[in-house]
Design a protein around this motif. Structure first.
Motif, PDB file in Angstrom:
ATOM      1  N   MET A   1       0.965  -1.157  -0.010  1.00 56.96           N
ATOM      2  CA  MET A   1       0.070  -0.085  -0.167  1.00 56.96           C
ATOM      3  C   MET A   1       0.748   1.285   0.076  1.00 56.96           C
ATOM      4  N   LYS A   2       0.806   1.903  -1.114  1.00 60.26           N
ATOM      5  CA  LYS A   2       1.736   3.314  -1.257  1.00 60.26           C
ATOM      6  C   LYS A   2       0.664   4.348  -0.816  1.00 60.26           C
ATOM      7  N   ARG A   3       1.122   5.207  -0.051  1.00 56.91           N
ATOM      8  CA  ARG A   3       0.389   6.397   0.576  1.00 56.91           C
ATOM      9  C   ARG A   3       1.118   7.616   0.286  1.00 56.91           C
ATOM     10  N   SER A  40       6.843  15.524   9.121  1.00 56.47           N
ATOM     11  CA  SER A  40       7.109  14.536  10.380  1.00 56.47           C
ATOM     12  C   SER A  40       5.794  13.757  10.487  1.00 56.47           C
ATOM     13  N   TYR A  41       4.646  14.482  10.250  1.00 56.85           N
ATOM     14  CA  TYR A  41       3.395  13.469  10.032  1.00 56.85           C
ATOM     15  C   TYR A  41       3.355  12.444   9.103  1.00 56.85           C
ATOM     16  N   GLY A  46       3.744   6.699   7.863  1.00 55.21           N
ATOM     17  CA  GLY A  46       4.049   5.639   6.827  1.00 55.21           C
ATOM     18  C   GLY A  46       3.859   6.182   5.494  1.00 55.21           C
ATOM     19  N   ALA A  47       3.778   7.459   5.324  1.00 53.68           N
ATOM     20  CA  ALA A  47       3.379   7.986   3.838  1.00 53.68           C
ATOM     21  C   ALA A  47       4.541   9.028   3.303  1.00 53.68           C
ATOM     22  N   ASP A  48       4.864   8.668   2.192  1.00 52.78           N
ATOM     23  CA  ASP A  48       5.412  10.088   1.389  1.00 52.78           C
ATOM     24  C   ASP A  48       5.092  11.276   1.737  1.00 52.78           C
ATOM     25  N   TYR A  49       5.889  12.337   1.182  1.00 53.57           N
ATOM     26  CA  TYR A  49       5.280  13.938   1.365  1.00 53.57           C
ATOM     27  C   TYR A  49       5.889  14.584   0.148  1.00 53.57           C
ATOM     28  N   PHE A  96      -4.962   7.620   7.619  1.00 51.17           N
ATOM     29  CA  PHE A  96      -5.191   6.454   6.727  1.00 51.17           C
ATOM     30  C   PHE A  96      -5.791   5.148   7.350  1.00 51.17           C
ATOM     31  N   LYS A  97      -5.560   4.929   8.566  1.00 51.43           N
ATOM     32  CA  LYS A  97      -6.137   3.850   9.555  1.00 51.43           C
ATOM     33  C   LYS A  97      -7.074   4.124  10.137  1.00 51.43           C
ATOM     34  N   THR A  98      -7.474   5.591  10.187  1.00 55.32           N
ATOM     35  CA  THR A  98      -8.963   5.896  11.000  1.00 55.32           C
ATOM     36  C   THR A  98     -10.054   5.939   9.810  1.00 55.32           C
TER      37      THR A  98
END
Length: 256
Positions: A1-3, A40-41, A46-49, A96-98
């Motif tokens: 899963m790419k985020r 930072s968030y 676990g996501a790119d920014y 993403f998990k919420t």
């Protein structure tokens, strides 16, 4: 899963109520700290920014650029979260998990208004393009062209999340010119007073809200904590929020 989490920012924006000299100065002072919070968030969840610079200098066109950017990013990412550059993540809970990003995730504002206030604004000509009640009425005017009505609500697009499948269902780029013409038609053929409709513009929040309702697209209201709007009516920031949305750009309320 790419985020991925992304934002759009430029200090070269045409004059607008959301791009006054004072607000530009605030961004100049705090833009590095805001980017650090975004990065930072993203790392925490676990996501790119990525921070993009818009192609346009027109404030309203930039707002559409951010929605169209979802289509570009969906080519490489499964789940995408957009944050306005005046949105500051202050807690580590994973967006993403919420939320179910098989749906369009955004904060939906109820825009009811007392008829006395409505009449006052109408008589005094106090409506403006950023008024949320007016945006909800504009969206309703679009529905009326289809002999529909729609709820008196409107999304705030300061925080928007969805996955690549929903991006494809939304299919905004293929419809945008048709929607632009439809918005002009709704402006001219409306039951609302001229003092309101003459302030209507082609607005991204109106259009996204309209498309969700018209096409019955899957949708999740993320609620106030995930897009906690801080403006001149909010004297303090809330520690119970996850994302603070500094509409008035007084970032010093958080970055002390």
């Amino acid at each position: 899963m790419k985020r991925i989490i992304f934002s759009i920012f430029t200090d070269n924006v045409d004059e607008h109520t959301s791009a006054t000299n004072i607000k530009r100065e605030q961004f100049a002072k705090y833009k590095d700290q805001i980017r650090a919070k975004h990065e930072s968030y993203a790392k925490t969840v676990g996501a790119d920014y990525k921070l993009f610079e818009p192609n346009s200098t027109d404030y309203n066109e930039i707002q559409f650029e951010k929605l169209l950017k979802f289509e570009e990013l969906a080519k490489d990412y499964d789940e995408i979260l957009y944050l306005d550059y005046d949105v500051v993540p202050i807690r580590k809970k994973n967006f993403f998990k919420t939320f179910d990003l098989n749906t369009i995730c955004a904060f939906n504002l109820k825009c009811d208004m007392d008829m006395k206030i409505f009449k006052w604004n109408t008589d005094k000509g106090l409506w403006h393009s950023m008024d949320m009640h007016s945006k909800a009425c504009q969206k309703r005017a679009l529905h009326m062209l289809d002999a529909d009505f729609g709820p008196l609500t409107c999304l705030n697009t300061g925080v928007v999340g969805m996955n690549k499948e929903v991006v494809a269902k939304l299919n905004l780029s293929a419809q945008i010119e048709e929607l632009r013409a439809l918005s002009e038609e709704a402006k001219q053929d409306s039951l609302y007073p001229d003092s309101m409709t003459q302030t209507w513009i082609f607005n991204n929040e109106v259009i996204l809200s309209y498309l969700i309702e018209k096409n019955d697209l899957p949708y999740t209201d993320i609620g106030i904590p995930w897009n906690f709007i801080v403006d001149d009516n909010i004297p303090t920031v809330s520690g119970a929020a996850y994302f603070l949305h500094f509409v008035h750009k007084k970032f010093e309320m958080y970055f002390k």
